[in-house]
Structure formats: structure tokens, C-alpha cells
Motif scaffolding. Structure first.
Motif, short mmCIF file in Angstrom:
data_model
loop_
_atom_site.label_atom_id
_atom_site.label_comp_id
_atom_site.label_asym_id
_atom_site.label_seq_id
_atom_site.Cartn_x
_atom_site.Cartn_y
_atom_site.Cartn_z
N PHE A 154 51.06 105.64 -65.00
CA PHE A 154 52.28 106.34 -65.41
C PHE A 154 53.13 105.50 -66.37
O PHE A 154 53.78 106.03 -67.26
N ASP A 155 53.07 104.17 -66.20
CA ASP A 155 53.79 103.29 -67.14
C ASP A 155 53.20 103.39 -68.54
O ASP A 155 53.91 103.20 -69.55
N MET A 156 51.89 103.66 -68.63
CA MET A 156 51.23 103.77 -69.92
C MET A 156 51.35 105.17 -70.53
O MET A 156 50.71 105.47 -71.54
N GLY A 157 52.13 106.02 -69.90
CA GLY A 157 52.39 107.32 -70.47
C GLY A 157 51.42 108.42 -70.08
O GLY A 157 51.50 109.53 -70.61
N TYR A 158 50.50 108.13 -69.15
CA TYR A 158 49.56 109.17 -68.71
C TYR A 158 50.25 110.07 -67.69
O TYR A 158 51.00 109.61 -66.82
N GLU A 159 49.98 111.37 -67.82
CA GLU A 159 50.64 112.34 -66.96
C GLU A 159 49.95 112.49 -65.61
O GLU A 159 50.51 113.08 -64.68
N SER A 160 48.72 111.99 -65.49
CA SER A 160 48.01 112.07 -64.21
C SER A 160 47.12 110.85 -64.03
O SER A 160 46.66 110.25 -65.00
N LEU A 161 46.91 110.50 -62.78
CA LEU A 161 46.04 109.36 -62.48
C LEU A 161 44.60 109.66 -62.86
O LEU A 161 43.86 108.79 -63.31
N SER A 162 44.19 110.93 -62.71
CA SER A 162 42.81 111.31 -63.04
C SER A 162 42.56 111.18 -64.54
O SER A 162 41.50 110.74 -64.97
N GLY A 163 43.55 111.57 -65.35
CA GLY A 163 43.41 111.45 -66.80
C GLY A 163 43.30 110.00 -67.22
O GLY A 163 42.49 109.65 -68.09
N PHE A 164 44.11 109.14 -66.61
CA PHE A 164 44.05 107.71 -66.89
C PHE A 164 42.70 107.14 -66.46
O PHE A 164 42.06 106.39 -67.20
N GLY A 165 42.25 107.52 -65.27
CA GLY A 165 40.98 107.01 -64.75
C GLY A 165 39.80 107.42 -65.62
O GLY A 165 38.88 106.62 -65.87
N TYR A 166 39.82 108.65 -66.12
CA TYR A 166 38.72 109.14 -66.97
C TYR A 166 38.67 108.35 -68.28
O TYR A 166 37.59 107.88 -68.69
N THR A 167 39.83 108.18 -68.93
CA THR A 167 39.87 107.44 -70.19
C THR A 167 39.51 105.98 -69.99
O THR A 167 38.77 105.39 -70.79
N PHE A 168 40.01 105.40 -68.91
CA PHE A 168 39.74 103.99 -68.62
C PHE A 168 38.24 103.77 -68.41
O PHE A 168 37.64 102.85 -68.99
N LYS A 169 37.61 104.62 -67.61
CA LYS A 169 36.18 104.48 -67.34
C LYS A 169 35.35 104.69 -68.59
O LYS A 169 34.34 104.01 -68.81
N LYS A 170 35.77 105.63 -69.43
CA LYS A 170 35.04 105.91 -70.66
C LYS A 170 35.05 104.71 -71.60
O LYS A 170 34.05 104.41 -72.27
N MET A 171 36.14 103.98 -71.64
CA MET A 171 36.27 102.85 -72.56
C MET A 171 35.82 101.52 -71.95
O MET A 171 35.21 100.68 -72.63
N ILE A 172 36.10 101.32 -70.67
CA ILE A 172 35.77 100.05 -70.03
C ILE A 172 34.39 100.08 -69.40
O ILE A 172 33.69 99.07 -69.32
N GLY A 173 33.97 101.26 -68.96
CA GLY A 173 32.64 101.38 -68.34
C GLY A 173 32.69 101.53 -66.84
O GLY A 173 31.74 101.98 -66.22
N ASN A 174 33.80 101.15 -66.23
CA ASN A 174 34.00 101.28 -64.78
C ASN A 174 35.38 101.84 -64.50
O ASN A 174 36.25 101.86 -65.38
N SER A 175 35.58 102.28 -63.27
CA SER A 175 36.91 102.76 -62.88
C SER A 175 37.85 101.57 -62.77
O SER A 175 37.41 100.42 -62.70
N PRO A 176 39.17 101.81 -62.78
CA PRO A 176 40.12 100.71 -62.67
C PRO A 176 39.87 99.80 -61.46
O PRO A 176 40.00 98.58 -61.55
N LYS A 177 39.46 100.39 -60.33
CA LYS A 177 39.24 99.59 -59.12
C LYS A 177 38.01 98.70 -59.21
O LYS A 177 37.91 97.68 -58.53
N LYS A 178 37.03 99.09 -60.04
CA LYS A 178 35.77 98.34 -60.11
C LYS A 178 35.66 97.49 -61.37
O LYS A 178 34.56 97.09 -61.75
#
Length: 349
Positions: A154-178
């Protein structure tokens, strides 16, 4: 590509005569009588139509024997980010947690179309993709410091945790937790007298410096990410800043030895070969045979040449100083004319 269509040649020649800024970087004009090439806005005396030919890239002009004009400096000015682009980039960097919209750009007299075209041509991505990479990199850094994923999203301007998680995994390769053990390779762009280059660095040092038109560059990126278990994101760090400064000093003739730290993932043999290259003094050259002898592998000439070709850090690891028998210019990924230019530059400095 050499331009052969008469209507396009006439269009480009008119743009050259009128010094149209909108054609800067669109074509490079080679002047047969002087063997120099220029951009559309060059202030030099205009050549006759029969004495010019037009190319679509700096590399093609260099490969055909032309050298950069000292007046318009095409390799620098054609690829330098326009003022509007620099302002847009500064806006992203100053607001890393905010998505910059086209409407915001227009309010600041920045054309979204100009920004879009420049990023596509210079980075191979859209401005929005550039922003996402920059934001995700900042999010990754905050997560590594122990910040909660929900708060980060939410600090990064994402409106949902799922949207952030999807973009993060797509770019980093893993979910934020992993992603705690995942590394990041930062990528930036710099302009040189021989054309634009991409520079990449990890926390340990610079791991890539290549001309943007280098063949098989995408495979280099893929191999680098695989070897380092890392993802490439737009960004900057102290190693990139230092390398940019040192490369600029090199081209100005003020630096002969590089001090920036490097990270060079590869085989043991490759690193031995690259270490040998770094020991070749400024302004000197050796042959592949001599290089093989220096590493006590006199019969491994082809293996040495292959390892040279795998060098990802041009100029700083100066593989342009290795030449073929009888002084033949061979095997340089940036192009033979660039190799000749670099050797002449070092000889004359």
C-alpha cells in the motif's frame, strides 16, 4: 540499415538541410568526401546530396568506415535523453511510491508520446514498465529490511495486496515471502562517444557493460540472471555511479585504469582469461596466442578466444586489446570499427 528508398533519402536530406531536431536519432548521415557521419542538427557546412548516404544506426555508420563528426558528436547527442525524458525520469525517482500518469506528464508540459517512443527505443520497454520495475525494486529493498508485505504494497501505491504480489512475482520470480534469498541486478543506461551502453551491477560490483546494439544481448541478460539467481530491475547503486564516472573519464582520456569493483560469474577458466585481459596495459595489444601463453595454455587459443567472447564487461575488462595474428582486428562483440576506435583512442591519449 543503409537507406535506399529515394523518397526517404529526399526526406532525410531536407531534414538535414533544415536541421530538424525531430529527426535526431532517426538517421545518421555519412559524408563520403570527409568520411564522417552526423545527426540531423549538425551545424557543419551541408554536403551535396550525391555525397551523402543515410543509415538507421550508429553501428552501421561505423561499420561502413565513417567516424563521428566532432561538431555534432552524433554518438553522444543522438542517444542522450531529451530534456522531457530527463524530467520524466527525475519525476519517477523523486516519487518512487507513486504511479506517474500521462495526465500528470501533460500538466508538466511533457509529451507522453515522446516519452513512450524514447523508452521503447532506448530501453526496449514502455515508460509504465520502467516505473513498475523502479517501484518493485524499492519494494524489494524495503522487504529485505524486514518491512511487512502488506504495508509495503500500500505504501508503493498498489490498491490491493494481490495486485502487488502478482507484479512482484512476475518481476522477481518469487512471491514477496519467498524472495529473501533472491538477488537483484540493477540496470541503467549511459551515453558514450561510441553510442549508448547498458550497465548492470549487484551489491558486489558491476556485472555487465555492453553496447545496446550488441548481438545476443538478451541471452546475456538471461545467463546473468540464471548464474546469479537474480532478477534485473531498473535502478542505480554506488557501483553504477562509480563506473559511469570512470567510463566518462576513460573517454575523456583522463583514466587508464579502472577501480570500480566487478562481479564476474563464470567458469574458473573464463575468470582466469578475464583476469589476464585486465592485466593488458592501456594502449597495448596482445594476440590470442600470447594470451593463451600468459595463462600457461599455449594450445588453448580457441578456448581463450571463446572466453573472451563471453566477457560481459566491455572496456573495463578490455577485450578490445586482444587482436588476431598480424594485427588483424577480430572478435569484438561491439563491432570491429568500435574496436579500432578504442585502440586509436588509447594510442593517441
Amino acid at each position: 540499415m543503409l537507406i535506399t528508398e529515394n523518397d526517404k533519402i529526399e526526406l532525410y536530406y531536407r531534414a538535414l538541410l533544415e536541421r530538424k531536431e525531430s529527426f535526431v536519432g532517426i538517421f545518421f548521415v555519412g559524408v563520403k568526401t570527409t568520411s564522417v557521419f552526423c545527426i540531423a542538427t549538425c551545424r557543419a557546412r551541408k554536403p551535396k546530396l550525391e555525397n551523402v548516404e543515410f543509415y538507421t544506426s550508429i553501428k552501421e555508420a561505423l561499420d561502413n568506415g565513417y567516424r563521428p563528426c566532432k561538431i555534432c558528436k552524433p554518438t553522444e547527442n543522438a542517444n542522450k535523453a531529451p530534456d522531457q525524458v530527463e524530467r520524466a525520469i527525475a519525476l519517477v525517482q523523486q516519487n518512487p511510491k507513486e504511479k506517474i500518469t500521462d495526465n500528470q506528464l501533460r500538466k508538466l508540459a511533457i509529451s507522453p508520446n515522446i516519452i513512450r517512443r524514447w523508452f521503447k527505443k532506448s530501453y526496449g520497454m514502455t515508460f509504465q514498465s520502467y516505473q513498475r520495475m523502479y517501484r518493485i525494486n524499492n519494494a524489494f529493498q524495503e522487504l529485505k529490511k524486514g518491512k511487512n508485505a502488506t504495508h509495503t504494497a500500500f505504501d508503493m501505491g498498489y490498491e490491493s495486496l494481490s495486485g502487488f504480489g502478482y507484479t512482484f512475482k512476475k518481476m522477481i520470480g518469487n512471491s514477496p515471502k519467498k524472495s529473501s534469498d533472491k538477488k537483484i541486478i540493477l540496470i541503467d543506461r549511459l551515453t558514450t562517444p561510441l553510442g549508448p551502453m547498458f550497465i548492470c551491477a549487484t551489491e558486489k560490483g558491476v556485472c555487465l557493460l555492453e553496447f545496446v546494439d550488441r548481438q545476443l544481448l538478451e541471452k546475456e541478460f538471461e545467463d546473468l540472471q540464471k548464474r546469479l539467481n537474480a532478477s534485473i530491475l531498473v535502478g542505480n547503486n554506488k557501483h553504477i555511479k562509480q563506473a559511469k564516472r570512470e567510463v566518462a573519464e576513460y573517454f575523456e582520456g583522463k583514466r587508464k585504469v579502472f577501480d570500480v569493483l566487478l562481479e564476474t560469474p563464470g567458469t574458473e577458466f573464463q575468470n582466469i582469461v578475464w583476469g589476464c585481459i585486465k592485466e593488458i596495459k592501456y594502449g597495448e595489444t596482445i594476440t590470442y596466442q600470447q594470451q593463451a601463453e600468459r595463462i600457461c595454455k599455449p594450445k588453448a587459443i580457441r578456448a581463450v578466444a571463446s572466453a573472451n567472447g563471453c566477457n560481459r564487461i566491455s572496456i573495463i575488462i578490455p577485450c578490445h586489446r586482444v587482436i588476431g595474428k598480424n594485427g588483424n582486428m577480430t572478435g569484438y562483440s561491439g563491432g570491429i570499427e568500435r574496436k579500432k576506435w578504442l585502440l586509436t583512442h588509447e594510442k593517441d591519449s
